[in-house]
Design a protein around this motif. Structure first.
Motif, PDB file in Angstrom:
ATOM      1  N   UNK A  58       0.872  -1.259   0.220  1.00 42.45           N
ATOM      2  CA  UNK A  58       0.115   0.095   0.025  1.00 42.45           C
ATOM      3  C   UNK A  58       0.847   1.329   0.135  1.00 42.45           C
ATOM      4  N   UNK A  59       1.933   1.155   0.481  1.00 42.99           N
ATOM      5  CA  UNK A  59       2.994   2.386   0.481  1.00 42.99           C
ATOM      6  C   UNK A  59       3.525   2.998  -0.570  1.00 42.99           C
ATOM      7  N   UNK A  60       3.432   2.062  -1.669  1.00 39.99           N
ATOM      8  CA  UNK A  60       3.797   2.281  -2.711  1.00 39.99           C
ATOM      9  C   UNK A  60       2.838   2.627  -3.919  1.00 39.99           C
ATOM     10  N   UNK A  61       1.453   2.502  -3.523  1.00 33.69           N
ATOM     11  CA  UNK A  61       0.524   2.936  -4.452  1.00 33.69           C
ATOM     12  C   UNK A  61       0.251   4.177  -4.789  1.00 33.69           C
ATOM     13  N   UNK A  62       0.086   4.929  -5.845  1.00 41.16           N
ATOM     14  CA  UNK A  62       0.144   5.810  -6.539  1.00 41.16           C
ATOM     15  C   UNK A  62      -1.361   6.262  -7.268  1.00 41.16           C
ATOM     16  N   UNK A  63      -1.923   7.143  -6.704  1.00 37.04           N
ATOM     17  CA  UNK A  63      -3.178   7.476  -7.217  1.00 37.04           C
ATOM     18  C   UNK A  63      -3.083   8.270  -8.906  1.00 37.04           C
ATOM     19  N   UNK A  64      -3.590   7.330  -9.684  1.00 32.20           N
ATOM     20  CA  UNK A  64      -3.456   7.820 -11.282  1.00 32.20           C
ATOM     21  C   UNK A  64      -4.809   8.066 -11.720  1.00 32.20           C
ATOM     22  N   UNK A  65      -5.816   8.300 -10.823  1.00 31.17           N
ATOM     23  CA  UNK A  65      -7.002   8.515 -11.264  1.00 31.17           C
ATOM     24  C   UNK A  65      -8.016   7.295 -11.481  1.00 31.17           C
ATOM     25  N   UNK A  66      -7.610   6.154 -11.349  1.00 29.53           N
ATOM     26  CA  UNK A  66      -8.329   5.245 -11.210  1.00 29.53           C
ATOM     27  C   UNK A  66      -8.564   4.392  -9.996  1.00 29.53           C
ATOM     28  N   UNK A  67      -9.656   3.722  -9.809  1.00 31.34           N
ATOM     29  CA  UNK A  67      -9.976   3.027  -8.324  1.00 31.34           C
ATOM     30  C   UNK A  67      -8.747   1.955  -8.169  1.00 31.34           C
ATOM     31  N   UNK A  68      -8.580   1.732  -6.896  1.00 26.74           N
ATOM     32  CA  UNK A  68      -7.619   0.806  -6.668  1.00 26.74           C
ATOM     33  C   UNK A  68      -7.898  -0.622  -7.108  1.00 26.74           C
ATOM     34  N   UNK A  69      -9.233  -1.208  -7.292  1.00 26.16           N
ATOM     35  CA  UNK A  69      -9.366  -2.415  -7.796  1.00 26.16           C
ATOM     36  C   UNK A  69      -9.172  -2.617  -9.245  1.00 26.16           C
ATOM     37  N   UNK A  70      -9.473  -1.354  -9.876  1.00 23.75           N
ATOM     38  CA  UNK A  70      -9.337  -1.264 -11.425  1.00 23.75           C
ATOM     39  C   UNK A  70      -7.606  -1.285 -11.511  1.00 23.75           C
ATOM     40  N   UNK A  71      -6.970  -0.805 -10.794  1.00 24.43           N
ATOM     41  CA  UNK A  71      -5.233  -0.700 -11.134  1.00 24.43           C
ATOM     42  C   UNK A  71      -4.709  -2.195 -10.685  1.00 24.43           C
ATOM     43  N   UNK A  72      -5.437  -2.803  -9.901  1.00 25.17           N
ATOM     44  CA  UNK A  72      -4.900  -3.970  -9.182  1.00 25.17           C
ATOM     45  C   UNK A  72      -4.782  -5.008  -9.922  1.00 25.17           C
ATOM     46  N   UNK A  73      -3.592  -5.379 -10.473  1.00 27.83           N
ATOM     47  CA  UNK A  73      -3.280  -6.593 -11.185  1.00 27.83           C
ATOM     48  C   UNK A  73      -3.178  -8.081 -10.522  1.00 27.83           C
ATOM     49  N   UNK A  74      -2.954  -7.635  -9.167  1.00 24.00           N
ATOM     50  CA  UNK A  74      -2.787  -8.763  -8.271  1.00 24.00           C
ATOM     51  C   UNK A  74      -3.700  -9.891  -8.216  1.00 24.00           C
ATOM     52  N   UNK A  75      -5.026  -9.462  -8.671  1.00 21.55           N
ATOM     53  CA  UNK A  75      -6.283 -10.548  -8.627  1.00 21.55           C
ATOM     54  C   UNK A  75      -5.890 -11.361 -10.089  1.00 21.55           C
ATOM     55  N   UNK A  76      -5.781 -10.651 -11.148  1.00 21.83           N
ATOM     56  CA  UNK A  76      -5.370 -11.349 -12.255  1.00 21.83           C
ATOM     57  C   UNK A  76      -4.221 -12.766 -12.156  1.00 21.83           C
ATOM     58  N   UNK A  77      -3.280 -11.851 -11.743  1.00 24.60           N
ATOM     59  CA  UNK A  77      -2.011 -12.632 -11.369  1.00 24.60           C
ATOM     60  C   UNK A  77      -2.262 -13.844 -10.735  1.00 24.60           C
ATOM     61  N   UNK A  78      -2.727 -13.618  -9.575  1.00 27.99           N
ATOM     62  CA  UNK A  78      -3.183 -14.859  -8.494  1.00 27.99           C
ATOM     63  C   UNK A  78      -4.156 -15.979  -9.238  1.00 27.99           C
ATOM     64  N   UNK A  79      -5.139 -15.506 -10.019  1.00 26.75           N
ATOM     65  CA  UNK A  79      -5.841 -16.185 -10.934  1.00 26.75           C
ATOM     66  C   UNK A  79      -5.173 -17.224 -11.817  1.00 26.75           C
ATOM     67  N   UNK A  80      -4.233 -16.439 -12.517  1.00 29.17           N
ATOM     68  CA  UNK A  80      -3.264 -17.033 -13.338  1.00 29.17           C
ATOM     69  C   UNK A  80      -2.416 -18.085 -12.851  1.00 29.17           C
ATOM     70  N   UNK A  81      -1.922 -17.756 -11.558  1.00 23.55           N
ATOM     71  CA  UNK A  81      -1.066 -18.634 -11.063  1.00 23.55           C
ATOM     72  C   UNK A  81      -1.748 -19.963 -10.426  1.00 23.55           C
ATOM     73  N   UNK A  82      -2.925 -19.897 -10.095  1.00 25.76           N
ATOM     74  CA  UNK A  82      -3.859 -20.984  -9.931  1.00 25.76           C
ATOM     75  C   UNK A  82      -3.844 -21.839 -10.867  1.00 25.76           C
ATOM     76  N   UNK A  83      -4.228 -21.173 -12.027  1.00 28.21           N
ATOM     77  CA  UNK A  83      -4.093 -22.256 -13.334  1.00 28.21           C
ATOM     78  C   UNK A  83      -3.037 -22.928 -13.811  1.00 28.21           C
ATOM     79  N   UNK A  84      -2.043 -22.342 -13.329  1.00 28.19           N
ATOM     80  CA  UNK A  84      -0.718 -22.912 -14.013  1.00 28.19           C
ATOM     81  C   UNK A  84      -0.061 -24.184 -12.814  1.00 28.19           C
TER      82      UNK A  84
END
Length: 84
Positions: A58-84
């Protein structure tokens, strides 16, 4: 309180406010995970991991005008990790 305000306060040490982000986005993240992996238990685990990862960084998060959830690729990455 807007996401950006919550994040700013968490960055300043008001860590209890992080719970507001969890309450706001938990169901959306869980549904996203479940949709992609079709496993309830794993979707719950990944949802927890996502929030832990967001909190840890959280300390490195920078607001670039988008909601946190839309900027968060962590969700996609974790789902992809599960598939592999």
């Amino acid at each position: 309180m807007k996401d950006e305000e919550i994040i700013r306060e968490v960055q300043r040490g008001q860590t209890k406010l992080f719970e507001e982000l969890v309450r706001k986005y938990y169901e959306k993240i869980y549904r996203y995970c479940y949709y992609h992996i079709s496993n309830e238990h794993s979707a719950l685990d990944i949802t927890q991991e996502v929030f832990m990862k967001i909190y840890e960084n959280i300390e490195i998060y920078e607001n670039k005008g988008k909601r946190l959830i839309l900027r968060c690729r962590v969700v996609e990455v974790k789902c992809l990790e599960f598939d592999n």
